[in-house]
Scaffold this motif. Sequence first.
Motif, PDB file in Angstrom:
ATOM      1  N   LEU A 225      -2.147  13.158  -2.817  1.00 10.60           N
ATOM      2  CA  LEU A 225      -2.115  12.211  -3.931  1.00 10.60           C
ATOM      3  C   LEU A 225      -1.717  12.911  -5.229  1.00 10.60           C
ATOM      4  CD1 LEU A 225      -5.322  10.097  -3.143  1.00 10.60           C
ATOM      5  CD2 LEU A 225      -2.946   9.381  -2.878  1.00 10.60           C
ATOM      6  N   LYS A 226      -2.169  14.161  -5.419  1.00 14.42           N
ATOM      7  CA  LYS A 226      -1.793  14.909  -6.621  1.00 14.42           C
ATOM      8  C   LYS A 226      -0.299  15.206  -6.662  1.00 14.42           C
ATOM      9  CE  LYS A 226      -6.242  17.276  -7.286  1.00 14.42           C
ATOM     10  NZ  LYS A 226      -6.927  18.608  -7.274  1.00 14.42           N
ATOM     11  N   ASP A 227       0.286  15.421  -5.488  1.00 12.35           N
ATOM     12  CA  ASP A 227       1.691  15.801  -5.408  1.00 12.35           C
ATOM     13  C   ASP A 227       2.647  14.622  -5.589  1.00 12.35           C
ATOM     14  OD1 ASP A 227       0.889  18.373  -4.962  1.00 12.35           O
ATOM     15  OD2 ASP A 227       1.152  18.298  -2.776  1.00 12.35           O
ATOM     16  N   LEU A 228       2.133  13.401  -5.534  1.00 10.33           N
ATOM     17  CA  LEU A 228       3.000  12.225  -5.609  1.00 10.33           C
ATOM     18  C   LEU A 228       3.525  12.011  -7.022  1.00 10.33           C
ATOM     19  CD1 LEU A 228       1.003   9.680  -3.392  1.00 10.33           C
ATOM     20  CD2 LEU A 228       3.073  10.940  -2.781  1.00 10.33           C
ATOM     21  N   ALA A 229       4.768  11.550  -7.094  1.00 12.11           N
ATOM     22  CA  ALA A 229       5.376  11.280  -8.400  1.00 12.11           C
ATOM     23  C   ALA A 229       4.952   9.915  -8.940  1.00 12.11           C
ATOM     24  CB  ALA A 229       6.901  11.342  -8.276  1.00 12.11           C
ATOM     25  N   LYS A 230       4.501   9.037  -8.052  1.00 13.12           N
ATOM     26  CA  LYS A 230       4.040   7.724  -8.520  1.00 13.12           C
ATOM     27  C   LYS A 230       2.803   7.314  -7.739  1.00 13.12           C
ATOM     28  CE  LYS A 230       6.839   4.723  -5.484  1.00 13.12           C
ATOM     29  NZ  LYS A 230       7.765   3.578  -5.457  1.00 13.12           N
ATOM     30  N   LYS A 231       2.074   6.367  -8.302  1.00 12.50           N
ATOM     31  CA  LYS A 231       0.821   5.910  -7.699  1.00 12.50           C
ATOM     32  C   LYS A 231       1.111   5.056  -6.468  1.00 12.50           C
ATOM     33  CE  LYS A 231      -1.552   2.736  -9.841  1.00 12.50           C
ATOM     34  NZ  LYS A 231      -2.405   2.085 -10.876  1.00 12.50           N
ATOM     35  N   PRO A 232       0.389   5.271  -5.381  1.00 13.13           N
ATOM     36  CA  PRO A 232       0.605   4.447  -4.189  1.00 13.13           C
ATOM     37  C   PRO A 232       0.228   2.991  -4.435  1.00 13.13           C
ATOM     38  CG  PRO A 232      -0.714   6.400  -3.680  1.00 13.13           C
ATOM     39  CD  PRO A 232      -0.640   6.299  -5.153  1.00 13.13           C
ATOM     40  N   ARG A 233       0.930   2.099  -3.772  1.00 11.92           N
ATOM     41  CA  ARG A 233       0.560   0.686  -3.826  1.00 11.92           C
ATOM     42  C   ARG A 233      -0.725   0.448  -3.040  1.00 11.92           C
ATOM     43  NH1 ARG A 233      -1.502  -3.158  -4.163  1.00 11.92           N
ATOM     44  NH2 ARG A 233      -0.840  -5.328  -4.051  1.00 11.92           N
ATOM     45  N   LEU A 234      -0.943   1.259  -1.971  1.00 10.00           N
ATOM     46  CA  LEU A 234      -2.102   1.050  -1.115  1.00 10.00           C
ATOM     47  C   LEU A 234      -2.389   2.305  -0.312  1.00 10.00           C
ATOM     48  CD1 LEU A 234      -4.115  -1.155  -0.028  1.00 10.00           C
ATOM     49  CD2 LEU A 234      -2.408  -1.675   1.723  1.00 10.00           C
ATOM     50  N   VAL A 235      -3.661   2.609  -0.139  1.00  8.60           N
ATOM     51  CA  VAL A 235      -4.098   3.656   0.784  1.00  8.60           C
ATOM     52  C   VAL A 235      -4.808   2.969   1.944  1.00  8.60           C
ATOM     53  CG1 VAL A 235      -5.640   5.617   1.141  1.00  8.60           C
ATOM     54  CG2 VAL A 235      -4.308   5.453  -0.975  1.00  8.60           C
ATOM     55  N   ILE A 236      -4.380   3.288   3.178  1.00  3.93           N
ATOM     56  CA  ILE A 236      -4.969   2.704   4.385  1.00  3.93           C
ATOM     57  C   ILE A 236      -5.561   3.838   5.203  1.00  3.93           C
ATOM     58  CG2 ILE A 236      -4.559   1.268   6.423  1.00  3.93           C
ATOM     59  CD1 ILE A 236      -1.921   0.356   5.062  1.00  3.93           C
ATOM     60  N   THR A 237      -6.832   3.732   5.534  1.00  2.19           N
ATOM     61  CA  THR A 237      -7.490   4.834   6.230  1.00  2.19           C
ATOM     62  C   THR A 237      -8.110   4.396   7.546  1.00  2.19           C
ATOM     63  OG1 THR A 237      -9.208   6.539   6.054  1.00  2.19           O
ATOM     64  CG2 THR A 237      -9.669   4.432   5.010  1.00  2.19           C
ATOM     65  N   ASP A 238      -8.267   5.337   8.443  1.00  3.36           N
ATOM     66  CA  ASP A 238      -9.121   5.138   9.609  1.00  3.36           C
ATOM     67  C   ASP A 238     -10.542   4.955   9.084  1.00  3.36           C
ATOM     68  OD1 ASP A 238     -11.032   6.074  11.761  1.00  3.36           O
ATOM     69  OD2 ASP A 238      -9.160   6.158  12.885  1.00  3.36           O
ATOM     70  N   SER A 239     -11.244   3.953   9.596  1.00  6.75           N
ATOM     71  CA  SER A 239     -12.570   3.614   9.070  1.00  6.75           C
ATOM     72  C   SER A 239     -13.587   4.740   9.231  1.00  6.75           C
ATOM     73  CB  SER A 239     -13.096   2.354   9.756  1.00  6.75           C
ATOM     74  OG  SER A 239     -12.233   1.261   9.534  1.00  6.75           O
ATOM     75  N   GLN A 240     -13.393   5.603  10.210  1.00  6.39           N
ATOM     76  CA  GLN A 240     -14.369   6.659  10.455  1.00  6.39           C
ATOM     77  C   GLN A 240     -14.476   7.634   9.286  1.00  6.39           C
ATOM     78  OE1 GLN A 240     -14.531   8.257  14.585  1.00  6.39           O
ATOM     79  NE2 GLN A 240     -12.696   7.050  14.934  1.00  6.39           N
ATOM     80  N   VAL A 241     -13.414   7.732   8.474  1.00  4.00           N
ATOM     81  CA  VAL A 241     -13.443   8.661   7.333  1.00  4.00           C
ATOM     82  C   VAL A 241     -13.397   7.884   6.013  1.00  4.00           C
ATOM     83  CG1 VAL A 241     -12.496  10.625   8.584  1.00  4.00           C
ATOM     84  CG2 VAL A 241     -10.928   8.976   7.545  1.00  4.00           C
ATOM     85  N   PHE A 242     -13.847   6.632   6.055  1.00  5.47           N
ATOM     86  CA  PHE A 242     -13.825   5.754   4.885  1.00  5.47           C
ATOM     87  C   PHE A 242     -14.476   6.407   3.669  1.00  5.47           C
ATOM     88  CE2 PHE A 242     -13.245   0.889   5.293  1.00  5.47           C
ATOM     89  CZ  PHE A 242     -12.370   0.885   4.227  1.00  5.47           C
ATOM     90  N   GLU A 243     -15.650   6.972   3.862  1.00  5.00           N
ATOM     91  CA  GLU A 243     -16.415   7.514   2.732  1.00  5.00           C
ATOM     92  C   GLU A 243     -15.671   8.655   2.061  1.00  5.00           C
ATOM     93  OE1 GLU A 243     -21.069   8.538   1.837  1.00  5.00           O
ATOM     94  OE2 GLU A 243     -20.245   9.109   3.803  1.00  5.00           O
ATOM     95  N   ALA A 244     -15.161   9.601   2.839  1.00  5.59           N
ATOM     96  CA  ALA A 244     -14.443  10.741   2.273  1.00  5.59           C
ATOM     97  C   ALA A 244     -13.154  10.305   1.590  1.00  5.59           C
ATOM     98  CB  ALA A 244     -14.139  11.759   3.372  1.00  5.59           C
ATOM     99  N   VAL A 245     -12.449   9.360   2.203  1.00  3.05           N
ATOM    100  CA  VAL A 245     -11.182   8.881   1.626  1.00  3.05           C
ATOM    101  C   VAL A 245     -11.445   8.121   0.330  1.00  3.05           C
ATOM    102  CG1 VAL A 245      -9.243   7.313   2.006  1.00  3.05           C
ATOM    103  CG2 VAL A 245      -9.973   8.853   3.839  1.00  3.05           C
ATOM    104  N   ALA A 246     -12.503   7.316   0.295  1.00  2.00           N
ATOM    105  CA  ALA A 246     -12.850   6.588  -0.929  1.00  2.00           C
ATOM    106  C   ALA A 246     -13.155   7.566  -2.062  1.00  2.00           C
ATOM    107  CB  ALA A 246     -14.040   5.676  -0.675  1.00  2.00           C
ATOM    108  N   ARG A 247     -13.809   8.657  -1.725  1.00  2.00           N
ATOM    109  CA  ARG A 247     -14.160   9.668  -2.732  1.00  2.00           C
ATOM    110  C   ARG A 247     -12.909  10.338  -3.305  1.00  2.00           C
ATOM    111  NH1 ARG A 247     -17.428  12.285   0.285  1.00  2.00           N
ATOM    112  NH2 ARG A 247     -15.907  13.827   1.017  1.00  2.00           N
ATOM    113  N   ASP A 248     -11.895  10.555  -2.465  1.00  2.00           N
ATOM    114  CA  ASP A 248     -10.690  11.267  -2.897  1.00  2.00           C
ATOM    115  C   ASP A 248      -9.607  10.348  -3.442  1.00  2.00           C
ATOM    116  OD1 ASP A 248     -11.809  13.678  -2.241  1.00  2.00           O
ATOM    117  OD2 ASP A 248     -10.872  13.798  -0.259  1.00  2.00           O
TER     118      ASP A 248
END
Length: 404
Positions: free
Chosen positions: A229-252
């Motif tokens: 996410l830091k390396d991206l030149a623009k903000k993503p329209r959406l982040v889609i994650t596997d539910s098993q890592v929902f908490e960690a992905v939400a934090r990042d």
Amino acid sequence: MTMNETPLANRVHIGFFGRRNAGKSSVVNAVTGQELAIVSEIKGTTTDPVYKAMELLPLGPVVIIDTPGIDDEGALGRLRIAKTKQVLNKTDIALLVVDAAEGMKEGDRELVNLFQDKELPYLIIYNKQDLLREGPERGEKEISVSATEGTGIFELKERIARLVPSGGPERRLVGDLLLPGDLTVLVVPIDSAAPKGRLILPQQQMIRDVLEAGATALVTRENTLAQALKDLAKKPRLVITDSQVFEAVARDTPEDVPLTSFSILMARYKGFLETAVKGVYALDRLEDGDRVLISEGCTHHRQCEDIGTVKLPKWIRAHTGKELCFATSSGTEFPEDLSPYKLVLHCGGCMVNEREMRYRMKCAVDAGVAFTNYGTAIAHMKGILRRSIEPLGLSDGNLPGCYS
């Protein structure tokens, strides 16, 4: 299934039903132009439902299902009849094959009643018409054919094609939420349960739908998401994650970046997300001794950290602080009687077609049992449900029966 094949759950399911020796298998072979089913003069040749994925013009990708006779006999026959009736729960189009020389019998009429009860589009096929001197007038939902001579088969296929449900916009997994040029980040964990050398079906389907929307799909793992996410030149329209890592992905994932999961999007695609959101709050009302059914639409080898049998029970016990009883089901085995349970927790249903998924949901609703799914439940237990459904135009407060 190869990477280029249409998933079974996305194919029109066409079921052939009828009494033994009505010629179901012969009609199946005539319609498909292949020797898919064994044909014999011996009654009961088809002993289990036979499934075949294929391309059937003018319909396209379909699943053909040849079923045992509805008039099978004995203890084993009753089991076969039960399996035949179970097929109706996943059937999009029902075809009743009747021996034209014998006409409709009680078992045939029972099947028609079942078709109507389940609001299935159906057609009654009078086979062996070549054995009759004259063909009687047939009704709107009837057609005469001869599987052995091929008479009426072309018209039959045309009639089947007209039964395919249509109308309304095509449902999308995620494409309707994106604009051309949008960037979507997909978070895909690689763990011991992941199949080697390939992505699982929901991940494949999501990438394809993103590309069809003219957007870009960036795939990363949960432990590399923050840097990506830091390396991206623009903000993503959406982040889609596997539910098993929902908490960690939400934090990042920054709060101003919309976030959801594969499982939640699959529930929307299958038409049961609103029910899943309403049902998830049953987790907060569970008491000691309550029974929870964890159900998956596919079958796979259970790993030591399996989501259905290990992770979810552990998370639910931690969330509720209660001593609960867990039961599991997988594949086609789904209990007809759900009354012993307080909650049904289902997977996203990527391997189950929409009709069967809705049937399972309805079984729970009719029994007064709460029904939700993996992604919705995990998001709720991790405190991010509102955030994970807002990108889809929902909130936990605007659905009847929901409260936070």
